[in-house]
Design a protein around this motif. Sequence first.
Motif, PDB file in Angstrom:
ATOM      1  N   LEU A 123      21.747 -20.814  -6.662  1.00 23.31           N
ATOM      2  CA  LEU A 123      23.113 -20.540  -6.232  1.00 23.31           C
ATOM      3  C   LEU A 123      24.037 -21.683  -6.612  1.00 23.31           C
ATOM      4  O   LEU A 123      25.127 -21.473  -7.166  1.00 23.31           O
ATOM      5  CB  LEU A 123      23.138 -20.311  -4.722  1.00 23.31           C
ATOM      6  CG  LEU A 123      24.502 -19.985  -4.123  1.00 23.31           C
ATOM      7  CD1 LEU A 123      25.000 -18.625  -4.601  1.00 23.31           C
ATOM      8  CD2 LEU A 123      24.450 -20.034  -2.605  1.00 23.31           C
ATOM      9  N   SER A 132      24.654 -21.969 -10.349  1.00 24.56           N
ATOM     10  CA  SER A 132      25.476 -20.894 -10.916  1.00 24.56           C
ATOM     11  C   SER A 132      26.944 -21.300 -11.014  1.00 24.56           C
ATOM     12  O   SER A 132      27.649 -20.873 -11.948  1.00 24.56           O
ATOM     13  CB  SER A 132      25.339 -19.622 -10.074  1.00 24.56           C
ATOM     14  OG  SER A 132      25.955 -19.766  -8.803  1.00 24.56           O
ATOM     15  N   ASP A 186      36.079 -16.565  -5.890  1.00 26.42           N
ATOM     16  CA  ASP A 186      34.796 -15.999  -6.286  1.00 26.42           C
ATOM     17  C   ASP A 186      34.649 -14.570  -5.755  1.00 26.42           C
ATOM     18  O   ASP A 186      34.814 -14.329  -4.553  1.00 26.42           O
ATOM     19  CB  ASP A 186      33.666 -16.876  -5.759  1.00 26.42           C
ATOM     20  CG  ASP A 186      32.319 -16.370  -6.198  1.00 26.42           C
ATOM     21  OD1 ASP A 186      31.919 -16.668  -7.331  1.00 26.42           O
ATOM     22  OD2 ASP A 186      31.666 -15.652  -5.404  1.00 26.42           O
ATOM     23  N   LEU A 208      31.809 -12.632  -6.780  1.00 28.47           N
ATOM     24  CA  LEU A 208      30.427 -12.207  -6.990  1.00 28.47           C
ATOM     25  C   LEU A 208      29.489 -12.567  -5.843  1.00 28.47           C
ATOM     26  O   LEU A 208      28.495 -11.870  -5.627  1.00 28.47           O
ATOM     27  CB  LEU A 208      29.883 -12.838  -8.284  1.00 28.47           C
ATOM     28  CG  LEU A 208      30.602 -12.505  -9.588  1.00 28.47           C
ATOM     29  CD1 LEU A 208      29.918 -13.206 -10.748  1.00 28.47           C
ATOM     30  CD2 LEU A 208      30.638 -11.002  -9.819  1.00 28.47           C
ATOM     31  N   THR A 209      29.787 -13.637  -5.101  1.00 28.20           N
ATOM     32  CA  THR A 209      28.806 -14.192  -4.170  1.00 28.20           C
ATOM     33  C   THR A 209      28.658 -13.390  -2.892  1.00 28.20           C
ATOM     34  O   THR A 209      27.550 -13.246  -2.368  1.00 28.20           O
ATOM     35  CB  THR A 209      29.184 -15.644  -3.830  1.00 28.20           C
ATOM     36  OG1 THR A 209      29.325 -16.384  -5.041  1.00 28.20           O
ATOM     37  CG2 THR A 209      28.114 -16.294  -2.984  1.00 28.20           C
ATOM     38  N   TYR A 212      30.154  -9.978  -2.209  1.00 31.15           N
ATOM     39  CA  TYR A 212      30.893  -8.747  -2.463  1.00 31.15           C
ATOM     40  C   TYR A 212      31.042  -7.943  -1.169  1.00 31.15           C
ATOM     41  O   TYR A 212      30.101  -7.845  -0.381  1.00 31.15           O
ATOM     42  CB  TYR A 212      30.160  -7.925  -3.525  1.00 31.15           C
ATOM     43  CG  TYR A 212      30.866  -6.649  -3.892  1.00 31.15           C
ATOM     44  CD1 TYR A 212      31.814  -6.623  -4.899  1.00 31.15           C
ATOM     45  CD2 TYR A 212      30.582  -5.455  -3.212  1.00 31.15           C
ATOM     46  CE1 TYR A 212      32.469  -5.439  -5.230  1.00 31.15           C
ATOM     47  CE2 TYR A 212      31.240  -4.278  -3.539  1.00 31.15           C
ATOM     48  CZ  TYR A 212      32.173  -4.273  -4.537  1.00 31.15           C
ATOM     49  OH  TYR A 212      32.828  -3.114  -4.865  1.00 31.15           O
ATOM     50  N   LYS A 222      22.540 -13.413  -9.252  1.00 31.41           N
ATOM     51  CA  LYS A 222      23.901 -13.893  -9.499  1.00 31.41           C
ATOM     52  C   LYS A 222      23.945 -14.873 -10.665  1.00 31.41           C
ATOM     53  O   LYS A 222      24.839 -14.815 -11.515  1.00 31.41           O
ATOM     54  CB  LYS A 222      24.469 -14.563  -8.257  1.00 31.41           C
ATOM     55  CG  LYS A 222      25.907 -15.060  -8.473  1.00 31.41           C
ATOM     56  CD  LYS A 222      26.348 -16.014  -7.417  1.00 31.41           C
ATOM     57  CE  LYS A 222      27.777 -16.504  -7.714  1.00 31.41           C
ATOM     58  NZ  LYS A 222      27.862 -17.259  -8.971  1.00 31.41           N
ATOM     59  N   LEU A 256      24.556 -12.263 -13.524  1.00 32.13           N
ATOM     60  CA  LEU A 256      25.997 -12.273 -13.247  1.00 32.13           C
ATOM     61  C   LEU A 256      26.464 -10.983 -12.587  1.00 32.13           C
ATOM     62  O   LEU A 256      27.542 -10.461 -12.868  1.00 32.13           O
ATOM     63  CB  LEU A 256      26.794 -12.510 -14.539  1.00 32.13           C
ATOM     64  CG  LEU A 256      26.540 -13.851 -15.241  1.00 32.13           C
ATOM     65  CD1 LEU A 256      27.341 -13.927 -16.531  1.00 32.13           C
ATOM     66  CD2 LEU A 256      26.887 -15.008 -14.333  1.00 32.13           C
ATOM     67  N   ARG A 257      25.635 -10.455 -11.679  1.00 27.44           N
ATOM     68  CA  ARG A 257      25.987  -9.251 -10.939  1.00 27.44           C
ATOM     69  C   ARG A 257      26.446  -9.624  -9.533  1.00 27.44           C
ATOM     70  O   ARG A 257      25.983 -10.618  -8.960  1.00 27.44           O
ATOM     71  CB  ARG A 257      24.804  -8.287 -10.847  1.00 27.44           C
ATOM     72  CG  ARG A 257      24.298  -7.756 -12.172  1.00 27.44           C
ATOM     73  CD  ARG A 257      25.370  -6.977 -12.931  1.00 27.44           C
ATOM     74  NE  ARG A 257      24.837  -6.236 -14.067  1.00 27.44           N
ATOM     75  CZ  ARG A 257      24.797  -6.674 -15.307  1.00 27.44           C
ATOM     76  NH1 ARG A 257      25.237  -7.890 -15.582  1.00 27.44           N
ATOM     77  NH2 ARG A 257      24.325  -5.913 -16.285  1.00 27.44           N
ATOM     78  N   PRO A 258      27.352  -8.836  -8.939  1.00 21.59           N
ATOM     79  CA  PRO A 258      27.776  -9.103  -7.562  1.00 21.59           C
ATOM     80  C   PRO A 258      26.617  -8.924  -6.592  1.00 21.59           C
ATOM     81  O   PRO A 258      25.779  -8.024  -6.754  1.00 21.59           O
ATOM     82  CB  PRO A 258      28.869  -8.052  -7.322  1.00 21.59           C
ATOM     83  CG  PRO A 258      29.280  -7.562  -8.666  1.00 21.59           C
ATOM     84  CD  PRO A 258      28.086  -7.707  -9.548  1.00 21.59           C
ATOM     85  N   ILE A 259      26.577  -9.772  -5.571  1.00 25.30           N
ATOM     86  CA  ILE A 259      25.547  -9.698  -4.538  1.00 25.30           C
ATOM     87  C   ILE A 259      26.232  -9.723  -3.170  1.00 25.30           C
ATOM     88  O   ILE A 259      27.370 -10.169  -3.045  1.00 25.30           O
ATOM     89  CB  ILE A 259      24.538 -10.861  -4.650  1.00 25.30           C
ATOM     90  CG1 ILE A 259      25.259 -12.210  -4.571  1.00 25.30           C
ATOM     91  CG2 ILE A 259      23.727 -10.757  -5.941  1.00 25.30           C
ATOM     92  CD1 ILE A 259      24.336 -13.420  -4.594  1.00 25.30           C
ATOM     93  N   HIS A 269      23.103 -14.198   0.148  1.00 26.50           N
ATOM     94  CA  HIS A 269      22.629 -15.323  -0.663  1.00 26.50           C
ATOM     95  C   HIS A 269      21.949 -16.347   0.245  1.00 26.50           C
ATOM     96  O   HIS A 269      21.991 -16.220   1.479  1.00 26.50           O
ATOM     97  CB  HIS A 269      23.791 -15.958  -1.433  1.00 26.50           C
ATOM     98  CG  HIS A 269      24.946 -16.361  -0.572  1.00 26.50           C
ATOM     99  ND1 HIS A 269      24.944 -17.505   0.202  1.00 26.50           N
ATOM    100  CD2 HIS A 269      26.145 -15.758  -0.350  1.00 26.50           C
ATOM    101  CE1 HIS A 269      26.092 -17.591   0.848  1.00 26.50           C
ATOM    102  NE2 HIS A 269      26.835 -16.550   0.541  1.00 26.50           N
TER     103      HIS A 269
END
Length: 714
Positions: free
Chosen positions: A166, A169, A190, A192-193, A195, A602, A606-609, A612
Motif C-alpha cells: 500500500l 503504491s 485518491d 482507488l484506495t 472506493y 491496488k 491499479l484497480r479500485p479497492i 486495505h
Amino acid sequence: MVVQTRGRHKESPLKPPGAQPPPPQAAGAPQPGASPRSGRGLQQKQPGRQLSYGAGAMRKGGAGRKGAKSEPQKPSRPLAQRVRAMLGLGQEGSLRDWRHGLQVFIEGKGAFIMRADSKIWFTFILAALAGVLHWCHITTLFENDRHFSHLSTLEREMAFRTEMGLYYSYFKTIVEAPSFWNGMWMIMNDKLTEYPLVINTLKRFNLYPEVVLASWYRIYTGVMDFIGLQTKTCWTVNRGEGLSPVESCEGLGDPASFYVAVIFLLNGVMMSLFFIYGTYLSGSRLGGLVTVSCYFFNHGECTRVMWTPPLRESFSYPFLVLQMLLLTYILRTPNINRGSLIALCVSNVFFMLPWQFAQFVLLTQIASLFAVYVVGYIDFLKLQKILCVHMASLALCFILMFGNSMLLTSYYAASLAVIWGILELSPKLLKRSRREVSLWAIEGFAWLFGTVILKYLTSRIFGVADDAHISNLLKSKFIGYKDFDTLMYTCAAEFDFMEKETPIRYTKTLLLPIVLVVFGVIIMKAIKYTVWVLSQKDLCEREDHFNHAIMAIEGSANLQNQWNIMGEFSNLPQEELLEWIKSSTRQDAVFAGAMPTMASVKLSALRPIVNHPHYEDAGLRARTKIVYSMYSRKPAKEVKKDLLKLGVNYYILEESWCIRRTKPGCSMPEIWDVEEPANAGKIPLCNRMSKDPRPYFNTVFQNSIYRVLKVTRE
C-alpha cells in the motif's frame, strides 16, 4: 539484452613557546594561586623600578583622578622604540624574536586543536564504518532472502506484502505521474484506495517518506538522463520449470531498487548514530563499540528492516536514535541553548511524520521524563522547555498532516497538557520543601488519571473514534475483552503477548541480564545507596567486560543463522491472479477481499479497492468487517447485499482463510463467533462459496489459492 538463468551467482608533543617573562602586575595584585586575603605573593613596589613591557606598564596617579599627583613628563622616546615597547619586545628584543614566539605559540595551539579534532574525527570514522557495516549486512540479508536483483517488476511489487504494498503504491503513483505535482495531486485526491470515497492520503496515512523518495528519484533520473548516464541495466531472466522468462532491471534507475536502497542507507546511518550515542553515554569509544555489538548480536530482535523495508518504522526509527541523542545532551547540559532545542524539535517531527505509532513511543518518553522530574533529577525549567519542544513538534505534525485528528486526541497530546498543568499548579497546591513519597504518588496519579480523562474528553468533543481500538486492545490485554477488531489485532503475532522464547533469546546473548543489572544499579542509586555502588564499581566493570566476552558466542550464532537464510521470492498463484485482473477486468472494476491481497491489487493492477491494510481508521475498520463477513456464518444473500452497498464488482476469496488459525480461537469463523454467537455452529459461508457460490456469486477465476467471485446484479 542478456539472457540469464536465475540463480545465486550473483604524535610527539610540541615544545611550548620560548620562555617569556610573565607580564607584570599592578602593585598589590595577587599572583596566580595566591589568596587575595593572605597578603602572599604581592608584588612589592620598588622605587625607581622601570617595567620593561610597555603593555603592562602603569602610571601612578592617572590624569583626571581627583587629588592625584602627576609625575613630571618624561622625554619622548623614538617612534621605533615606542612601537617595540608596545609590542612587548623590551630594550633587547627584536621583531624576529617576537615573530618566532608568535609562530611557536600558534603551532602549539594548532597542534592542540588538531589533537582534539583528530579524536572527534576518529570517532566519526568509526561511526561511519559501523554504518557501512550495517548497510552491507541488511542489504545482503534482503538479497539473500528475496533474490531481489533478479525479480521482475511485478515480482518486486508482490514482494511488498500487505501494508508495504500500500505504501509503495503511492511512491509508484508519484514516480509514474506526468510531473511531481501531478502525482501529489493524485495522492491527495485518491479515488482507488477506499472506493467510492475520495481521500487525502497524506492526511490519512504517513506518506511523507514516499513523497520525499519519489521527488529524489525523479531528480536523480532527470539529472542522469540530462547528462546521458545509464541508471539501470536490464536483462531477460529464465525462470525455468516451464515458466515464461521475465525482464529484470538492476540499478538505481529501477524504482523499487532505488526505494529499498535509500531505506537501507538510512538504516546504515542509524547504526552510525547508535555508535555516537553509545560513545557519548559512556564517554568512551569502547561504549560505542559495545552498543553496536549488542545490536548486531540481537539483530533479529532489534529490527525487521531487512525483511520488510517499506514499513513505517524503517523510516522513523533512525530519527528516534537521533532524538534520544539530542535529548540526552539536553539533559546533561546545565544551560540549554536554542539550537539544541530546535534540533530536538526537528528530530521529533521527522520521527512522528513517517509512523503512526511514534506517538506511543514519545508518550513513554515524556512519562519517563516526568518521573525523573518528580524524584528531583531534573529541574522545573528544563522539563518545561522540553515540553514546549514536544508541543511545537506535535503542532507541526498536525499541520503537515492536514489536521489529522488522531494526533490532537492522542494519549501523547493529553499527557503533554496534563504534565504542563501539573508543573504550573503543583508549586501552588503542594508544598515542595522536600520530595516525599506522598508528593510523588499524588503527582503520579494526577498524571495517569488526568491523561486518561483528558484523552477521553477530547475524543468525545472532536467526535474521533479512529483510535478507539487502542483502548480496546489495552482492555483485551488486562481484562480479556474481545470483539472483532481486537481479535483481528491480537490474533497476529505482532500484537500478541511476547513469546516465551523471546526472553530466552535475550538471555542467551546476555542482553537481558546486563540490562537487569544496569537497571538494578540505577534503582539502588536512586534510593541513596551511592556508597555501596561506588564500593562495587571495579567489580561491576570487570563483570561487564566478562559478560560482553560471552555475549559474542550466542551473538555470532545469531548472525550466522541470519546469513544462512537463502531464498527466492516466488508467488505464482498471485501472479496469475494479478495478470488475469489486468487482462480480463475493466479499469474501473471494484475489488474486495483480504487486506494483504487488496494492497497488491491496488499496487500492481491499479484497480479500485474498498478495503486495505491500514487499519487505524474507524470507517476502514467498518468496511473491512463487512468484507470479512464472507468468512462468517451469515447467509450469502445478506453478505451480497452489504457488498453491493460498497459498490463491489469482484470478491477475491482465499479458501485458506476459512481454516487457517494462528492459535485457538483465531480462525476467521471463530472470530465471527465472538461477534455473532447466535450463528455459532453453522457452516461458514466461505466453505459454501468454495463449493458452489451460485446464485448470488459466480466464479470467474480460480487457481490453487485464489477464487474470484463476481457479484451478481440480479
